[in-house]
Write a protein that holds these residues in place. Structure first.
Motif, PDB file in Angstrom:
ATOM      1  N   GLU A   1       0.842  -1.190   0.000  1.00  0.00           N
ATOM      2  CA  GLU A   1       0.000   0.000   0.000  1.00  0.00           C
ATOM      3  C   GLU A   1       0.886   1.253   0.000  1.00  0.00           C
ATOM      4  O   GLU A   1       1.771   1.383   0.852  1.00  0.00           O
ATOM      5  CB  GLU A   1      -0.906  -0.002   1.226  1.00  0.00           C
ATOM      6  N   PRO A   2       0.671   2.188  -0.938  1.00  0.00           N
ATOM      7  CA  PRO A   2       1.619   3.296  -1.158  1.00  0.00           C
ATOM      8  C   PRO A   2       1.444   4.470  -0.205  1.00  0.00           C
ATOM      9  O   PRO A   2       1.241   5.616  -0.617  1.00  0.00           O
ATOM     10  CB  PRO A   2       1.312   3.700  -2.604  1.00  0.00           C
ATOM     11  N   VAL A   3       1.555   4.201   1.085  1.00  0.00           N
ATOM     12  CA  VAL A   3       1.390   5.269   2.083  1.00  0.00           C
ATOM     13  C   VAL A   3       2.472   5.209   3.168  1.00  0.00           C
ATOM     14  O   VAL A   3       2.341   5.855   4.201  1.00  0.00           O
ATOM     15  CB  VAL A   3      -0.010   5.192   2.736  1.00  0.00           C
ATOM     16  N   ASN A   4       3.546   4.476   2.925  1.00  0.00           N
ATOM     17  CA  ASN A   4       4.527   4.212   3.976  1.00  0.00           C
ATOM     18  C   ASN A   4       5.764   5.094   3.933  1.00  0.00           C
ATOM     19  O   ASN A   4       6.422   5.294   4.949  1.00  0.00           O
ATOM     20  CB  ASN A   4       4.980   2.754   3.905  1.00  0.00           C
ATOM     21  N   THR A   5       6.104   5.602   2.757  1.00  0.00           N
ATOM     22  CA  THR A   5       7.328   6.388   2.619  1.00  0.00           C
ATOM     23  C   THR A   5       6.978   7.843   2.289  1.00  0.00           C
ATOM     24  O   THR A   5       5.955   8.104   1.653  1.00  0.00           O
ATOM     25  CB  THR A   5       8.212   5.823   1.493  1.00  0.00           C
ATOM     26  N   PRO A   6       7.789   8.803   2.692  1.00  0.00           N
ATOM     27  CA  PRO A   6       9.013   8.631   3.492  1.00  0.00           C
ATOM     28  C   PRO A   6       8.740   8.296   4.962  1.00  0.00           C
ATOM     29  O   PRO A   6       9.611   7.785   5.646  1.00  0.00           O
ATOM     30  CB  PRO A   6       9.717   9.974   3.353  1.00  0.00           C
ATOM     31  N   LYS A   7       7.535   8.590   5.466  1.00  0.00           N
ATOM     32  CA  LYS A   7       7.156   8.222   6.830  1.00  0.00           C
ATOM     33  C   LYS A   7       5.692   7.797   6.840  1.00  0.00           C
ATOM     34  O   LYS A   7       4.920   8.162   5.963  1.00  0.00           O
ATOM     35  CB  LYS A   7       7.352   9.401   7.800  1.00  0.00           C
ATOM     36  N   ARG A   8       5.325   7.031   7.859  1.00  0.00           N
ATOM     37  CA  ARG A   8       3.931   6.611   8.002  1.00  0.00           C
ATOM     38  C   ARG A   8       3.150   7.694   8.745  1.00  0.00           C
ATOM     39  O   ARG A   8       2.924   7.619   9.935  1.00  0.00           O
ATOM     40  CB  ARG A   8       3.839   5.287   8.759  1.00  0.00           C
ATOM     41  N   LEU A   9       2.734   8.699   7.999  1.00  0.00           N
ATOM     42  CA  LEU A   9       1.967   9.793   8.587  1.00  0.00           C
ATOM     43  C   LEU A   9       0.469   9.614   8.373  1.00  0.00           C
ATOM     44  O   LEU A   9      -0.339  10.281   9.022  1.00  0.00           O
ATOM     45  CB  LEU A   9       2.406  11.131   7.974  1.00  0.00           C
ATOM     46  N   THR A  10       0.090   8.751   7.442  1.00  0.00           N
ATOM     47  CA  THR A  10      -1.312   8.602   7.082  1.00  0.00           C
ATOM     48  C   THR A  10      -1.532   7.246   6.445  1.00  0.00           C
ATOM     49  O   THR A  10      -0.581   6.592   6.005  1.00  0.00           O
ATOM     50  CB  THR A  10      -1.731   9.712   6.097  1.00  0.00           C
ATOM     51  N   HIS A  11      -2.789   6.831   6.374  1.00  0.00           N
ATOM     52  CA  HIS A  11      -3.107   5.629   5.596  1.00  0.00           C
ATOM     53  C   HIS A  11      -4.081   5.968   4.468  1.00  0.00           C
ATOM     54  O   HIS A  11      -4.780   5.095   3.958  1.00  0.00           O
ATOM     55  CB  HIS A  11      -3.648   4.501   6.484  1.00  0.00           C
ATOM     56  N   PHE A  12      -4.104   7.250   4.064  1.00  0.00           N
ATOM     57  CA  PHE A  12      -4.953   7.679   2.953  1.00  0.00           C
ATOM     58  C   PHE A  12      -4.099   8.110   1.760  1.00  0.00           C
ATOM     59  O   PHE A  12      -3.067   8.767   1.927  1.00  0.00           O
ATOM     60  CB  PHE A  12      -5.847   8.849   3.369  1.00  0.00           C
TER      61      PHE A  12
ATOM     62  N   ILE B   1      10.801  -0.949   3.348  1.00  0.00           N
ATOM     63  CA  ILE B   1       9.909  -0.431   2.306  1.00  0.00           C
ATOM     64  C   ILE B   1      10.616   0.730   1.619  1.00  0.00           C
ATOM     65  O   ILE B   1      11.179   1.597   2.280  1.00  0.00           O
ATOM     66  CB  ILE B   1       8.563   0.047   2.882  1.00  0.00           C
ATOM     67  N   PHE B   2      10.590   0.732   0.292  1.00  0.00           N
ATOM     68  CA  PHE B   2      11.217   1.832  -0.437  1.00  0.00           C
ATOM     69  C   PHE B   2      10.373   2.175  -1.669  1.00  0.00           C
ATOM     70  O   PHE B   2       9.512   1.402  -2.096  1.00  0.00           O
ATOM     71  CB  PHE B   2      12.654   1.480  -0.848  1.00  0.00           C
ATOM     72  N   SER B   3      10.636   3.358  -2.226  1.00  0.00           N
ATOM     73  CA  SER B   3       9.882   3.821  -3.390  1.00  0.00           C
ATOM     74  C   SER B   3      10.775   4.682  -4.269  1.00  0.00           C
ATOM     75  O   SER B   3      11.585   5.462  -3.776  1.00  0.00           O
ATOM     76  CB  SER B   3       8.653   4.628  -2.950  1.00  0.00           C
ATOM     77  N   PHE B   4      10.609   4.526  -5.587  1.00  0.00           N
ATOM     78  CA  PHE B   4      11.318   5.364  -6.553  1.00  0.00           C
ATOM     79  C   PHE B   4      10.475   6.560  -6.990  1.00  0.00           C
ATOM     80  O   PHE B   4      10.974   7.449  -7.673  1.00  0.00           O
ATOM     81  CB  PHE B   4      11.699   4.537  -7.790  1.00  0.00           C
ATOM     82  N   SER B   5       9.209   6.577  -6.628  1.00  0.00           N
ATOM     83  CA  SER B   5       8.334   7.681  -6.998  1.00  0.00           C
ATOM     84  C   SER B   5       8.545   8.856  -6.046  1.00  0.00           C
ATOM     85  O   SER B   5       8.769   8.660  -4.849  1.00  0.00           O
ATOM     86  CB  SER B   5       6.870   7.239  -6.941  1.00  0.00           C
ATOM     87  N   ARG B   6       8.445  10.060  -6.572  1.00  0.00           N
ATOM     88  CA  ARG B   6       8.566  11.263  -5.753  1.00  0.00           C
ATOM     89  C   ARG B   6       7.211  11.547  -5.117  1.00  0.00           C
ATOM     90  O   ARG B   6       6.236  11.844  -5.806  1.00  0.00           O
ATOM     91  CB  ARG B   6       9.036  12.438  -6.604  1.00  0.00           C
ATOM     92  N   LEU B   7       7.162  11.456  -3.819  1.00  0.00           N
ATOM     93  CA  LEU B   7       5.888  11.529  -3.103  1.00  0.00           C
ATOM     94  C   LEU B   7       5.836  12.736  -2.180  1.00  0.00           C
ATOM     95  O   LEU B   7       6.857  13.191  -1.666  1.00  0.00           O
ATOM     96  CB  LEU B   7       5.687  10.244  -2.295  1.00  0.00           C
ATOM     97  N   LYS B   8       4.634  13.244  -1.974  1.00  0.00           N
ATOM     98  CA  LYS B   8       4.439  14.337  -1.030  1.00  0.00           C
ATOM     99  C   LYS B   8       3.082  14.183  -0.364  1.00  0.00           C
ATOM    100  O   LYS B   8       2.299  13.294  -0.710  1.00  0.00           O
ATOM    101  CB  LYS B   8       4.561  15.680  -1.726  1.00  0.00           C
ATOM    102  N   TYR B   9       2.798  15.068   0.592  1.00  0.00           N
ATOM    103  CA  TYR B   9       1.562  14.992   1.359  1.00  0.00           C
ATOM    104  C   TYR B   9       0.684  16.206   1.066  1.00  0.00           C
ATOM    105  O   TYR B   9       1.161  17.254   0.615  1.00  0.00           O
ATOM    106  CB  TYR B   9       1.870  14.927   2.863  1.00  0.00           C
TER     107      TYR B   9
END
Length: 226
Positions: free
Chosen positions: A45-56, A99-107
């Motif tokens: 589920e893609p909500v873990n990186t860079p930190k587990r701040l949310t599950h949405f 857990i790691f990701s190559f996608s650039r993610l933000k909140y």
């Protein structure tokens, strides 16, 4: 093992094992107090990186959709990929160690500052047929949008809860399937569903099992606009 400039290894260390990840995504090291194990890599589920701040996860559409009263339409959108590294905890039982990701993610914040929901943010084009995706970066959501109202509605985003996500993968394809039921111009309900008929796909190991926030069963209520 090398993946897109990131390196993974599992090496003996006395009577234990050391897991290491280094390279493009930074350095991580874990000491496993065991002599042997099996390793599994699969999308999570893609909500873990860079930190587990949310599950949405909030997916914003690059094109606003207009749906007629009582109509339904299947579209395809993308979602960011996160990869989980699992080790065997028993027969057919795995625990995640990285857990790691190559996608650039933000909140982002969905709703008002006083009572909104912090979400992982992703922006996607809207497709009418399954798009080509890179399984290390993006997956595909087969999303059925249903307009249960008596008027035309505009839809520009969709909210998903990790506790109901069901991810499937095979080769270069990572996919989810979901339904979004529009109840008014500002309220909708999303629900992830199993991919029936996708038996050639393998279901990914789930990290999120149950939810406490705004979820009824596997449904997620969007009450701050669609």
């Amino acid at each position: 093992m090398e993946i897109e400039g990131a390196f993974l290894s599992m090496e003996p260390y006395n009577d234990s094992l050391i897991y290491r990840r280094w390279g493009l995504l930074g350095n991580t090291e874990r000491l496993l107090l065991r002599k042997s194990c099996s390793i599994l890599l699969n999308p999570v589920e893609p909500v873990n990186t860079p930190k587990r701040l949310t599950h949405f996860l909030l997916v914003n559409f690059k094109k606003t959709l207009i749906l007629e009263p009582g109509a339904s339409k299947n579209i395809y959108i993308t979602f960011p990929i996160e990869i989980g590294v699992f080790v065997s905890h028993g027969k057919d039982d795995f625990e995640v160690i990285d857990i790691f990701s190559f996608s650039r993610l933000k909140y982002t914040l969905y709703g008002a500052p006083s009572n909104g929901i912090i979400c992982k943010y992703w922006e996607s084009d809207v497709f009418l047929s399954p798009p080509d995706t890179d399984p290390w970066y993006t997956g595909c959501i087969d999303l059925k949008i249903v307009n249960d109202t008596e008027h035309m509605v505009e839809v520009s985003r969709s909210l998903f809860n990790a506790y109901s996500m069901k991810i499937y993968y095979k080769g270069n394809n990572v996919l989810m399937k979901a339904v979004m039921k529009v109840q008014s111009r500002n309220i909708a309900e999303t629900e992830s569903v199993n991919c029936s008929g996708k038996t050639r796909f393998k279901k990914a190991t789930e990290l999120y099992i149950s939810s406490k926030l705004r979820v009824i069963g596997s449904r997620c209520i969007m009450e701050y606009g669609i």
